[in-house]
Design a protein around this motif. Structure first.
Motif, PDB file in Angstrom:
ATOM      1  N   ARG A   1      -3.953 -41.620  11.864  1.00 34.24           N
ATOM      2  CA  ARG A   1      -4.881 -42.721  12.105  1.00 34.24           C
ATOM      3  C   ARG A   1      -4.210 -44.071  11.797  1.00 34.24           C
ATOM      4  N   ARG A   2      -3.413 -44.099  10.709  1.00 33.17           N
ATOM      5  CA  ARG A   2      -2.723 -45.343  10.358  1.00 33.17           C
ATOM      6  C   ARG A   2      -1.704 -45.723  11.427  1.00 33.17           C
ATOM      7  N   ARG A   3      -0.941 -44.746  11.926  1.00 27.47           N
ATOM      8  CA  ARG A   3       0.075 -45.046  12.937  1.00 27.47           C
ATOM      9  C   ARG A   3      -0.564 -45.525  14.240  1.00 27.47           C
ATOM     10  N   LEU A   4      -1.663 -44.909  14.623  1.00 23.95           N
ATOM     11  CA  LEU A   4      -2.334 -45.334  15.858  1.00 23.95           C
ATOM     12  C   LEU A   4      -2.942 -46.721  15.730  1.00 23.95           C
ATOM     13  N   SER A   5      -3.315 -47.112  14.505  1.00 24.83           N
ATOM     14  CA  SER A   5      -3.893 -48.445  14.316  1.00 24.83           C
ATOM     15  C   SER A   5      -2.858 -49.543  14.540  1.00 24.83           C
ATOM     16  N   GLY A   6      -1.589 -49.194  14.518  1.00 30.78           N
ATOM     17  CA  GLY A   6      -0.542 -50.196  14.676  1.00 30.78           C
ATOM     18  C   GLY A   6      -0.053 -50.383  16.091  1.00 30.78           C
ATOM     19  N   VAL A   7      -0.661 -49.718  17.078  1.00 28.27           N
ATOM     20  CA  VAL A   7      -0.227 -49.864  18.479  1.00 28.27           C
ATOM     21  C   VAL A   7      -1.414 -50.268  19.346  1.00 28.27           C
ATOM     22  N   ASP A   8      -1.127 -51.029  20.387  1.00 28.00           N
ATOM     23  CA  ASP A   8      -2.156 -51.416  21.344  1.00 28.00           C
ATOM     24  C   ASP A   8      -2.073 -50.604  22.635  1.00 28.00           C
ATOM     25  N   ARG A   9      -0.904 -50.009  22.875  1.00 29.39           N
ATOM     26  CA  ARG A   9      -0.703 -49.189  24.077  1.00 29.39           C
ATOM     27  C   ARG A   9      -0.003 -47.901  23.646  1.00 29.39           C
ATOM     28  N   VAL A  10      -0.440 -46.775  24.175  1.00 32.96           N
ATOM     29  CA  VAL A  10       0.200 -45.506  23.854  1.00 32.96           C
ATOM     30  C   VAL A  10       0.109 -44.589  25.073  1.00 32.96           C
ATOM     31  N   TRP A  11       1.217 -43.983  25.395  1.00 30.29           N
ATOM     32  CA  TRP A  11       1.240 -42.983  26.456  1.00 30.29           C
ATOM     33  C   TRP A  11       0.862 -41.637  25.846  1.00 30.29           C
ATOM     34  N   VAL A  12      -0.025 -40.935  26.516  1.00 27.11           N
ATOM     35  CA  VAL A  12      -0.503 -39.649  26.021  1.00 27.11           C
ATOM     36  C   VAL A  12      -0.115 -38.558  27.021  1.00 27.11           C
ATOM     37  N   VAL A  13       0.680 -37.589  26.563  1.00 29.15           N
ATOM     38  CA  VAL A  13       1.008 -36.406  27.362  1.00 29.15           C
ATOM     39  C   VAL A  13       0.063 -35.312  26.894  1.00 29.15           C
ATOM     40  N   ALA A  14      -0.842 -34.915  27.766  1.00 34.30           N
ATOM     41  CA  ALA A  14      -1.951 -34.077  27.310  1.00 34.30           C
ATOM     42  C   ALA A  14      -2.273 -32.968  28.294  1.00 34.30           C
ATOM     43  N   ASP A  15      -2.946 -31.972  27.763  1.00 34.97           N
ATOM     44  CA  ASP A  15      -3.522 -30.900  28.563  1.00 34.97           C
ATOM     45  C   ASP A  15      -4.732 -31.463  29.310  1.00 34.97           C
ATOM     46  N   ARG A  16      -4.755 -31.310  30.623  1.00 39.46           N
ATOM     47  CA  ARG A  16      -5.846 -31.895  31.419  1.00 39.46           C
ATOM     48  C   ARG A  16      -7.187 -31.244  31.105  1.00 39.46           C
ATOM     49  N   ASP A  17      -7.177 -29.945  30.799  1.00 43.78           N
ATOM     50  CA  ASP A  17      -8.433 -29.290  30.436  1.00 43.78           C
ATOM     51  C   ASP A  17      -9.012 -29.881  29.160  1.00 43.78           C
ATOM     52  N   LEU A  18      -8.133 -30.229  28.226  1.00 41.80           N
ATOM     53  CA  LEU A  18      -8.606 -30.847  26.996  1.00 41.80           C
ATOM     54  C   LEU A  18      -9.197 -32.230  27.295  1.00 41.80           C
ATOM     55  N   LEU A  19      -8.492 -33.021  28.108  1.00 38.12           N
ATOM     56  CA  LEU A  19      -8.994 -34.349  28.437  1.00 38.12           C
ATOM     57  C   LEU A  19     -10.296 -34.282  29.231  1.00 38.12           C
ATOM     58  N   ALA A  20     -10.464 -33.205  30.015  1.00 41.52           N
ATOM     59  CA  ALA A  20     -11.688 -33.060  30.809  1.00 41.52           C
ATOM     60  C   ALA A  20     -12.850 -32.520  29.989  1.00 41.52           C
ATOM     61  N   GLY A  21     -12.594 -32.192  28.717  1.00 40.95           N
ATOM     62  CA  GLY A  21     -13.669 -31.718  27.866  1.00 40.95           C
ATOM     63  C   GLY A  21     -13.966 -30.248  27.982  1.00 40.95           C
ATOM     64  N   ARG A  22     -13.068 -29.465  28.592  1.00 42.96           N
ATOM     65  CA  ARG A  22     -13.319 -28.029  28.735  1.00 42.96           C
ATOM     66  C   ARG A  22     -13.056 -27.272  27.436  1.00 42.96           C
ATOM     67  N   TRP A  23     -12.309 -27.861  26.536  1.00 41.52           N
ATOM     68  CA  TRP A  23     -12.111 -27.276  25.217  1.00 41.52           C
ATOM     69  C   TRP A  23     -11.710 -28.390  24.271  1.00 41.52           C
ATOM     70  N   SER A  24     -11.790 -28.126  22.976  1.00 41.94           N
ATOM     71  CA  SER A  24     -11.392 -29.121  21.990  1.00 41.94           C
ATOM     72  C   SER A  24     -10.518 -28.461  20.939  1.00 41.94           C
ATOM     73  N   PRO A  25      -9.547 -29.189  20.394  1.00 43.58           N
ATOM     74  CA  PRO A  25      -8.656 -28.616  19.383  1.00 43.58           C
ATOM     75  C   PRO A  25      -9.386 -28.434  18.062  1.00 43.58           C
ATOM     76  N   SER A  26      -8.867 -27.529  17.244  1.00 47.20           N
ATOM     77  CA  SER A  26      -9.546 -27.201  15.996  1.00 47.20           C
ATOM     78  C   SER A  26      -8.922 -27.857  14.777  1.00 47.20           C
ATOM     79  N   GLY A  27      -7.647 -28.230  14.823  1.00 44.11           N
ATOM     80  CA  GLY A  27      -6.989 -28.807  13.660  1.00 44.11           C
ATOM     81  C   GLY A  27      -7.454 -30.227  13.386  1.00 44.11           C
ATOM     82  N   PRO A  28      -7.451 -30.645  12.116  1.00 44.10           N
ATOM     83  CA  PRO A  28      -7.909 -31.999  11.784  1.00 44.10           C
ATOM     84  C   PRO A  28      -7.062 -33.095  12.424  1.00 44.10           C
ATOM     85  N   ALA A  29      -5.735 -32.908  12.480  1.00 42.86           N
ATOM     86  CA  ALA A  29      -4.881 -33.927  13.089  1.00 42.86           C
ATOM     87  C   ALA A  29      -5.175 -34.066  14.584  1.00 42.86           C
TER      88      ALA A  29
END
Length: 541
Positions: free
Chosen positions: A461-489
């Motif tokens: 959370r601290r590292r993300l607070s220091g950037v205004d732009r970030v590229w995200v390489v992600a699973d499309r199913d996750l971004l579409a809301g078909r599943w969500s990760p379980s780990g706190p991070a």
């Protein structure tokens, strides 16, 4: 190839007064010792050459998928780093990773990654042919070997940089040694090969159940049972360390779901041939081949070896998976070797009927069967051609890397969501050269993990607070809301992106997305930039 002796050997009665087991059916009895050129030239070498050609066809797909990427990046680590990794994850693939470490040391590329699987599939086709020769004669061996070679399932895993084709080759070799052990009482080589097979993948231990079923169907004597039981016990003892370690890593299979009747039906289609017209024909021939179960006691036949081999390991794993899901079809690829033996045995029964009716001579019948195998290949060529398209795999990391190479510049922050998405950067590091991995604390090779050790939730959370732009390489199913990760991070990544950022640009290919997120305050300062619609709130998988 292991020399397992003549097809038929006259043996004296055993001490119990029962006739010793003789592998082979009626076809084998008529054949006697088969000439060298016939035995090796047609039933063994021809299927191997066909399988080799099909395996090399399109082997360079121009991209690897996530499982192959794991092999690629782990096998290029040092041996101590691989050993460190196996203490926490993927112990079941440890022997394979060490083998691929030596292979990729020669030339680390995608074709080299898959070549061991291609060669192993060719060896399996040859061994299936030899099994058919030993159990029923060269005609059955030729047909069985060719049917294996033209199987789309065999071709699929022949082009995967994973261990499954090697397991299939070793398991089929162990089955050939099992046939020899029943005849000669020599079980040492059988136990050794099967133990190595189980260390390539522990679920190969289910082959013991198949071989036990073969002995029961053949109604063998106590002497054979004792010899086989001793070898089987040593195999299980050799596998115990692997079982204990892999059980502690069973969370890796948390994604597996219990198999259903549809799962079994789908596997049957792949075993017999999914091509139009192929499945029905092979099913009828396999049912004819099952008639070989009703033979005299003390004899191994194609039915008594092939049916348990094809049915028992998948059935046992499916039943066990009703309690704890473990079943994935590739884990029982080695059982595929039994199906061609059954189909070829059924075809042989038809051929012998034709011979009684004074129809074509035996050489013509053998060539006719081979021609029908070629016809099965032609009918299934569209399936095989589609299978060589990278889009046919679960994902294409090369496509993700191409997008990243176009969009990302050195120094820009990148977030991988979930952490497994870092696989693309590990497989194709040049595409991500110089980028700033926001979440990574320690790379995989030094941390003893597959994808690296990431920062905890608060630090993320601290590292993300220091950037205004970030590229995200992600699973499309996750971004579409078909599943969500379980780990706190992972949940923090999702929450911060949803609350503080807006998606502004996206390039997607297959199951992966490379998306630019811009902080909401900064987004309003970008004239003419239309934000990407916000995905729905993820649902718990």
């Amino acid at each position: 190839m292991v020399d397992v002796g003549p097809l038929v050997e006259t043996q004296p009665p055993s001490a119990a007064g029962r006739t010793a087991v003789v592998p082979g059916g009626a076809g084998a009895e008529r054949t006697g010792r088969v000439p060298w050129r016939v035995r090796w030239g047609a039933p063994v070498c021809l299927p191997a050459l066909v399988m080799l050609g099909l395996g090399l066809w399109g082997v360079d797909r121009g991209g690897i998928w996530r499982d192959e990427a794991v092999t690629f990046q782990v096998a290029r680590r040092s041996v101590p780093q691989i050993w460190q990794l196996l203490h926490d994850v993927d112990a079941v693939h440890g022997l394979y990773y060490l083998l691929m470490h030596a292979v990729l040391a020669v030339h680390p590329d995608e074709v080299t990654l898959r070549l061991p699987s291609v060669c192993a599939a060719a060896v399996t086709a040859a061994l299936v042919g030899e099994l058919g020769v030993r159990l029923a004669g060269p005609r059955v061996g030729l047909w069985a070997g060719l049917l294996y070679a033209v199987s789309p399932m065999a071709g699929h895993y022949a082009q995967e940089g994973r261990s499954y084709a090697l397991v299939a080759a070793a398991a089929t070799g162990a089955t050939l040694l099992f046939v020899r052990g029943v005849r000669t009482g020599a079980w040492r080589a059988y136990g050794t090969v099967l133990a190595v097979t189980c260390w390539l993948h522990e679920f190969a231990v289910l082959l013991l159940l198949a071989h036990a079923a073969s002995l029961a169907l053949a109604r063998v004597g106590a002497r054979v049972w004792r010899g086989w039981g001793s070898a089987a016990g040593l195999v299980v003892l050799a596998l115990l360390p692997m079982i204990l370690v892999s059980h502690a890593q069973s969370a890796q299979l948390s994604w597996v779901r219990p198999p259903t009747w549809a799962t079994a039906e789908n596997l049957l289609h792949w075993f017999l041939g999914p091509g139009e017209g192929v499945y029905g024909s092979c099913l009828v021939l396999a049912l004819l081949g099952v008639a070989g179960l009703a033979g005299p006691p003390g004899r191994l036949t194609c039915a008594r070896v092939g049916l348990p081999l094809a049915v028992v390991p998948p059935a046992a794993l499916m039943l066990a998976s009703q309690l704890s899901p473990l079943y994935v079809d590739r884990y029982v690829l080695y059982a595929l070797s039994g199906a061609p033996l059954l189909v070829a045995a059924g075809a042989d029964r038809l051929a012998r009927l034709a011979a009684r009716l004074r129809l074509p001579r035996p050489p013509v019948l053998a060539l006719t069967g081979a021609a029908l195998a070629v016809l099965a290949l032609c009918l299934q060529l569209p399936l095989m051609s589609d299978d060589r398209d990278p889009a046919h795999r679960p994902d294409d990391l090369a496509a993700v890397a191409r997008v990243a190479a176009r969009k990302l510049e050195p120094g820009q922050p990148v977030l991988f969501l979930p952490t497994q998405a870092r696989n693309a950067a590990l497989a194709y590091p040049a595409a991500f050269a110089g980028v700033r991995d926001l979440a990574l604390d320690e790379p995989g090779p030094t941390s003893g993990t597959l994808y690296g050790r990431e920062a905890d939730a608060a630090e993320l959370r601290r590292r993300l607070s220091g950037v205004d732009r970030v590229w995200v390489v992600a699973d499309r199913d996750l971004l579409a809301g078909r599943w969500s990760p379980s780990g706190p991070a992972e949940r923090v990544k999702m929450a911060v992106l949803a609350q503080e950022f807006m998606p502004a640009e996206e390039s997607a290919d297959g199951d992966a997305s490379v998306r630019l997120y811009v902080r909401r305050v900064a987004l309003s300062a970008l004239p003419g930039l239309a934000p990407v619609p916000v995905p729905p709130r993820p649902a718990r998988r």
